[in-house]
Every structure is written in C-alpha cells, then in structure tokens.
Write an enzyme that holds these catalytic residues in place. Structure first.
Site, mmCIF file in Angstrom:
data_model
loop_
_atom_site.group_PDB
_atom_site.id
_atom_site.type_symbol
_atom_site.label_atom_id
_atom_site.label_comp_id
_atom_site.label_asym_id
_atom_site.label_seq_id
_atom_site.Cartn_x
_atom_site.Cartn_y
_atom_site.Cartn_z
ATOM 1 N N ASP A 361 -21.344 12.438 -29.360
ATOM 2 C CA ASP A 361 -22.597 13.065 -29.770
ATOM 3 C C ASP A 361 -22.282 14.374 -30.483
ATOM 4 O O ASP A 361 -21.122 14.745 -30.643
ATOM 5 C CB ASP A 361 -23.530 13.276 -28.578
ATOM 6 C CG ASP A 361 -23.088 14.424 -27.660
ATOM 7 O OD1 ASP A 361 -21.917 14.848 -27.742
ATOM 8 O OD2 ASP A 361 -23.915 14.892 -26.857
ATOM 9 N N ASP A 516 -23.582 10.418 -17.993
ATOM 10 C CA ASP A 516 -22.411 11.289 -17.962
ATOM 11 C C ASP A 516 -22.706 12.481 -17.063
ATOM 12 O O ASP A 516 -23.852 12.918 -16.944
ATOM 13 C CB ASP A 516 -22.029 11.752 -19.369
ATOM 14 C CG ASP A 516 -23.086 12.645 -19.995
ATOM 15 O OD1 ASP A 516 -23.004 13.885 -19.818
ATOM 16 O OD2 ASP A 516 -24.001 12.112 -20.659
ATOM 17 N N CYS A 630 -7.497 12.061 2.724
ATOM 18 C CA CYS A 630 -7.975 11.494 1.465
ATOM 19 C C CYS A 630 -7.131 10.311 1.004
ATOM 20 O O CYS A 630 -7.627 9.218 0.814
ATOM 21 C CB CYS A 630 -8.005 12.581 0.388
ATOM 22 S SG CYS A 630 -8.396 11.947 -1.260
ATOM 23 N N CYS A 632 -5.665 10.034 -1.914
ATOM 24 C CA CYS A 632 -5.614 9.864 -3.367
ATOM 25 C C CYS A 632 -4.312 10.451 -3.908
ATOM 26 O O CYS A 632 -3.595 11.177 -3.209
ATOM 27 C CB CYS A 632 -6.824 10.496 -4.041
ATOM 28 S SG CYS A 632 -6.745 12.297 -4.244
ATOM 29 N N CYS A 635 -4.045 14.463 -3.691
ATOM 30 C CA CYS A 635 -3.913 15.005 -2.337
ATOM 31 C C CYS A 635 -2.577 14.614 -1.718
ATOM 32 O O CYS A 635 -1.960 15.405 -0.996
ATOM 33 C CB CYS A 635 -5.073 14.541 -1.463
ATOM 34 S SG CYS A 635 -6.675 15.244 -1.962
ATOM 35 N N HIS A 657 -9.772 15.315 -8.166
ATOM 36 C CA HIS A 657 -10.002 14.679 -6.864
ATOM 37 C C HIS A 657 -11.497 14.472 -6.613
ATOM 38 O O HIS A 657 -11.923 13.393 -6.187
ATOM 39 C CB HIS A 657 -9.413 15.548 -5.747
ATOM 40 C CG HIS A 657 -10.062 15.317 -4.416
ATOM 41 N ND1 HIS A 657 -9.676 14.337 -3.540
ATOM 42 C CD2 HIS A 657 -11.122 15.958 -3.822
ATOM 43 C CE1 HIS A 657 -10.449 14.365 -2.471
ATOM 44 N NE2 HIS A 657 -11.333 15.340 -2.610
#
Length: 673
Positions: A361, A516, A630, A632, A635, A657
C-alpha cells in the site's frame, strides 16, 4: 439417525427489556397477565429469538448447523422458563423479569409446580432417545428429577457443574458431562455460556461425521472426547483479561460491553475463505550472532545482509502468513530503495514465494496532513509490478478520526474512490503480476458501506478497508455488519491495522479474509506491562536494565548531567553489570529470587521516574520464568535474555516471540471459529 432434544434454560439477557416487563405476580393472576400482555404486545417474539444470553446464542448456532445439514426435524429445542414453564423455542413470549437462580429451594419447587414443568417434561421426553440438558443447578431442581417415564433405551445427557452432579439420578439412562473453571479456561469460554459453546462445537463435529450422533447415543462420553481437539491450555485472548466465575449458579453474569457473536444466517458469503495474517514490514531484524554477555555485534556484521527477520528465525513454525510493505517504508532511505530496485523486494526481505503473500500500500498515514496524496496511479501500478507484489492497494487519502469537518471527510472520501476507479481502469488495460485491491475509507457504517458498494461495482474482487486501526471494536463491528451483505462469494477483504483476536474472529464471519497487525511485535518494547506474551495467556513485564554505554540513552544522559562523569559512570556500570549477572545466575538456579530482585531494583532505582512499581512486576515474571516454558526458537536459544528490556537485539527478539505466540493463538482460534 438419532433425533435430538435439547433442554436449555431461559436467560436474563433478552432482546427486549421494557421497564414494565412481566413479573411473577403477573403470572400468578391470569386476568392481570392478560391486561399486561396487551400493553406489551409489540415486544412479543418466539422464545428462541427472545433470549440473547451467551449459552442460548451458541446453542442456536449449533442447532442451525445441524438443521442445515440434516434437515429441520433433526433437533428440537425446549426452554425451561421461570415465567412460562417448559416451552418450545417457537412458543410466543413477552419479556419478563423472573429467574429460578434467586429463589430459595422451597419457593423454587413451589413455583416449578405452579408452572407444571415436571409434568410437561414427562409428557415430552418419551418421544426422544437422546436428550441434552443444558441447565444450571437451580434449573435442574426445577425439573424435579428423577423422571418416571424414562426407559432403558433413552440417554439423558446432563452438561452441568460438579455441584449439580448430586442432583442427577444414579441410573444408566442418566449421564453427566461435568464442567468447571478449568474447562472454561481450556475451551476459552466463560462458564455462563460454556454449555452452549460446547454444544455448538459438538454440532460442527456432527456435521462433519454423520455417525457421531449414534456414537454419542451408544457411548455418551463421546460428547466430550470428540471435543478434545478444541481444548487448549492457552488463553486465546491475552488482552481481554476476562474473569471466569467459579460458580455459575451463585454469581450474576457481567454483561459484555461488546457482543462478538455473529449468528450463522448473518455470515458473509465468503466465510469459507481462509483468514490470513500479515505482519507490517519495518526492517525488523536482529543479529543472529549477537554477543549478549558483552553486548557486541558479530565482527564484520552488515545489518542488511547478516541480520535476520522473524520468518528466518522461525523457519519451521512461521509466525505470519504474509508481509505488508508500505511504499513509505521503502522510501525511508535511498540505500534501501536502490537495493530493492536492484535485487527485488522478496530478495531484500528474504521472503520466498512459498513463505506467503506480499501486499503493498502507499502508507496513507504518512501523508494524512497533505492536501492530496503524493502519488499518481500510473506510478503506483508500475511500482507494484516492478517489485513483485502479489496484491497492490489503490491510492487512498486517510479520513483520520480527528477529521471532524464533514466537507473534508467527503473530499477525502471522493479522492479515495476516484483513485480506485482510475486504478482499476488502468490496471485492466494490460497484463500485470499483482491483483488490484480497491481501498475503502469512511467515517461511519453508511459511508463505508457505500464505498464498498462502489468498489464492487467498479469490478474489484479484493477490497481493503482502511482508517479503522484506532477505532473501538463496536464501531468496527457496526461497519462490517453494514458491509457484509454486499460481499460476494469470490470477494476478498483486507482490514488494515486491526488485530484484536476476539474482534478479528467476529469480522471474519462478516467478510474479512485478511488483516495486518504489528501490536504483538511493538508491545515488546512499549509500556511497562505486557512486554512478553506467555503461552498460558498471561503477559509479563520485561525487566529493564538500560545500557550505560549507549550514547544518547537515558543512562548516558544522566551521566553527562552529573558533576563527576567518571565516578557516576563507574557507579552505574557496576550496578548494571551486577543486575545482568544476577539475572543470569538466577536463570541457572545459582542465585535466589530475593537476591536477584534486590540487585535488579538497586540499579532500577537509579533510573527514577517512579519505577518503584516494577518490584511486583519483576517478582511475577522471575517467579514464573515463562521463557523456560515457551519452547520457541528464540526462548530456547537466548533464555532469560529475551525477558530483559535492553536494546534492539533483546527487545526485537521478544517481539518476534510475541508474534509467534500471537500467531499460534490466532491459528488455534480459527479451529473453533
């Protein structure tokens, strides 16, 4: 196929709430009742449409799904009403103010007998083999168990609280599905509406599998086991902070300020389309080889070449479906512009085609104070083509909430639509590599509805709705309710800048197919609270340990303002390093909680600005150590460094995260939406 009967209760929430609603005294005097009914006749509705409580609305969605799949005769719904007794959903009622929940047992049984609830129930039940009861404790008392007409072929399934179990007969025909606060948390639905929500989920499973009704009849425990895929141990809406009552029968339901329920008949025609999440691009990268112990970048590091985006760190489990790139962000530096022009946008952000979509955009917020947008349509079309966008949005002129003058609103509204018309006219003249999206701006539901109608008439199959990022949820809902009937089966609709998950799930049903939001990312370094998203739905404050050596930073300014720069520097540096070392030792189990907090606050108090409130926030995050739970990539890799508020490489990693957790919550919620 088994025919179902569902017995539910009346709710305090009704579509009409006149001041002179019917009372218990009215129902006790037939003449008085007739006179009152004449006065209230304009409020008369079928019972199924009168009640608007969460349980009733969710139940209706499930019932409608079953009827659409298997026919209108598959399920009957009856309501235990504290005013009218046992009534069909089609029975005509008027608003009343009576509930069994406030009655003492003797009064309750006497009133239930007056209404002949048990008698009518005994007459109704023999016609059904499988019956679901969605009743609270007082309403179970009102139906006066056990029933005398139950036979061994019937299955009476009571979805109820543990405190209600004692009321259910110990008989093979009676089966209980027990629910409590933990179920409410795991299904992420308040206890007041949980029974209806679970029936809705069960109905959706029964629509997918025609054998499920027979399975539940043969083995009633299948009702709950078939819902296990919907059970989550995470809070899907960390920002709502909803309170879940511990006892559904002894508390008064708090009416939500916003009703996110969208009845199935009001779903947009494009609801079958996937809902996808875009992250706005703003050069959010981190040094993958950053030295946290010494706060140094890797030797010879080139930020653009060597630093990594979130989608590069989370390669196996993505944290967004696509990237939104605004033209203003590309133009923020000549170097960036030239690199993108030479190598292409996807190569610059290292986001291959198979990773997801690119939507572009113009970034209308950057020229909101200009008389007109600074771009021309031909220029923008060429820009989208040359950079390899999948979707390109027409040039809009933002109608910001602060613009109150109606003439100025209409002027910007007209500019936006004229640009959209020019955009699609020029687009259709030749082949292009992107899909055009016409953008709608407005200031209320009617203006947005009219803008979307015009865009559809122009021929747009992709529409973007802008200007709502700062608006309240109820206004956005009102706008989408007005827009939704216009949306066609093949229409895609993007919502700019809005990411509240409860709202997103609602407007998805009203036609939104993509959105978004950068809030989870930006929250990592904004504000005192909510810097770190925990998997359990909680958010935590990051522990602030500002850099002493960062020139231009808060601590550097304090040092320069002191009388003795060197002594102040040494003091600050000592306390900074003690704070960091204490946190790392605590993370390894080598230092106690109190010593760690004392070291952190000892440095923290030097910063000033009323930071005393940090003590409790830091204690909470250090006690719970959410980064260890967590799992992930970030982490696991950096440990406690992710919770330290200190510079880009920690703060942005924490933002990555957060986006990962947010995306996970988003995908889980889609499963039950």
């Amino acid at each position: 196929m088994q025919k179902l009967l569902v017995i539910t209760s009346c709710t305090d929430s009704k579509i009409h709430r006149p001041d002179d609603a019917l009372t218990q005294e009215d129902f006790m005097d037939f003449k008085r009742l007739a006179e009152k009914e004449k006065k209230l006749h304009k409020y008369r509705l079928p019972a199924g449409k009168m009640y608007t409580g969460a349980q009733h609305l969710r139940l209706n969605e499930g019932v409608l799904a079953l009827r659409q799949k298997y026919g209108s005769d598959i399920v009957d719904v009856y309501i235990v009403s504290a005013g009218y007794g046992l009534i069909s959903e089609n029975y005509s009622v008027l608003p009343y103010e009576i509930t069994f929940n406030t009655m003492k047992k003797g009064e309750l049984l006497q009133w239930a007998q007056f209404l002949e609830i048990n008698k009518k129930m005994e007459e109704l039940l023999p016609h059904y083999d499988l019956v679901f009861f969605l009743l609270g404790e007082k309403y179970i008392q009102a139906i006066q168990l056990p029933f005398t007409q139950v036979n061994d072929k019937q299955r009476l399934v009571f979805i109820c609280s543990n405190s209600s179990k004692r009321l259910i007969p110990q008989d093979p025909s009676y089966y209980t599905v027990l629910l409590g606060p933990e179920d409410a948390k795991e299904f992420h639905y308040g206890l007041f509406g949980l029974k209806g929500q679970l029936f809705k989920l069960f109905a959706h499973e029964a629509v997918k599998s025609s054998s499920l009704l027979e399975e539940v009849y043969q083995h009633p425990q299948r009702f709950l086991t078939c819902l296990e895929p919907y059970r989550q141990n995470i809070n899907l809406f960390p920002d709502l902070n909803r309170q879940i009552p511990s006892d559904e029968d002894n508390q008064v339901a708090v009416k939500p300020k916003i009703d996110f329920c969208i009845p199935i008949p009001n779903y947009a025609k494009n609801f079958h389309r996937d809902l996808i999440y875009f992250i706005p691009e703003c050069d959010d990268r981190v040094d993958p080889n950053y030295d946290f112990l010494n706060d140094h970048h890797a030797p010879g590091r080139n930020a653009q070449r060597d630093d990594r985006y979130a989608h590069e760190l989370y390669q196996m489990k993505p944290n967004y479906d696509g990237i939104l790139v605004s033209k203003c962000n590309i133009e923020q530096s000549q170097q960036k512009r030239e690199i993108i022009k030479e190598y292409g946008l996807r190569n610059y952000i290292r986001f291959p085609q198979d990773k997801g979509l690119l939507i572009g955009d113009c970034g209308a917020w950057t020229y909101v104070n200009c008389e007109v947008p600074p771009y021309e349509t031909e220029e923008i079309i060429d820009y989208y083509d040359s950079l390899g966008f999948d979707i390109g949005v027409s040039i809009d002129h933002l109608i910001a909430p602060g613009i109150k003058q109606q003439s100025e609103r209409k002027r910007r509204y007209r500019i936006t639509l004229d640009n959209a018309q020019s955009f699609i006219n020029q687009y259709q003249k030749q082949e292009h590599n992107f899909r055009p999206s016409g953008v709608a701006q407005g200031w209320d539901a009617i203006s947005y509805r009219d803008a979307v109608a015009d865009l559809i008439e122009m021929g747009y199959k992709h529409i973007s709705i802008g200007g709502l990022a700062q608006e309240k949820s109820n206004k956005i809902l009102d706008i989408m309710k007005a827009v939704s009937p216009l949306i066609k089966d093949d229409t895609e609709v993007h919502l700019f800048g809005v990411g509240r998950l409860d709202l997103i799930m609602a407007v998805h049903k009203l036609g939104i197919t993509s959105f978004d939001c950068a809030r989870p990312l930006r929250q990592a370094w904004g504000g005192v609270n909510n810097n770190y998203y925990g998997l359990g739905g909680r958010t935590y404050a990051a522990i602030r340990v500002p850099q002493v050596d960062y020139k231009g930073g808060r601590m550097h300014k304090k040092i320069m303002a002191s009388k003795n720069h060197e002594a102040t520097y040494q003091l600050y540096k000592e306390k900074e390093q003690r704070s960091l070392n204490s946190l790392r030792l605590y993370d390894k189990g080598m230092l106690g909680l109190e010593e760690t907090i004392e070291a952190v606050l000892d440095y923290d108090q030097l910063v000033g600005d009323g930071r005393e409130k940090h003590a409790q926030l830091y204690r909470e995050v250090l006690e719970e150590q959410p980064w260890k739970k967590c799992g992930c990539e970030i982490c696991n890799q950096v440990g406690i460094e992710v919770i330290i508020f200190r510079g880009n490489n920690r703060n942005r990693r924490r933002g990555f995260h957060n986006t990962y957790v947010y995306y996970k919550q988003f995908k889980e919620q889609l499963k039950i939406n």
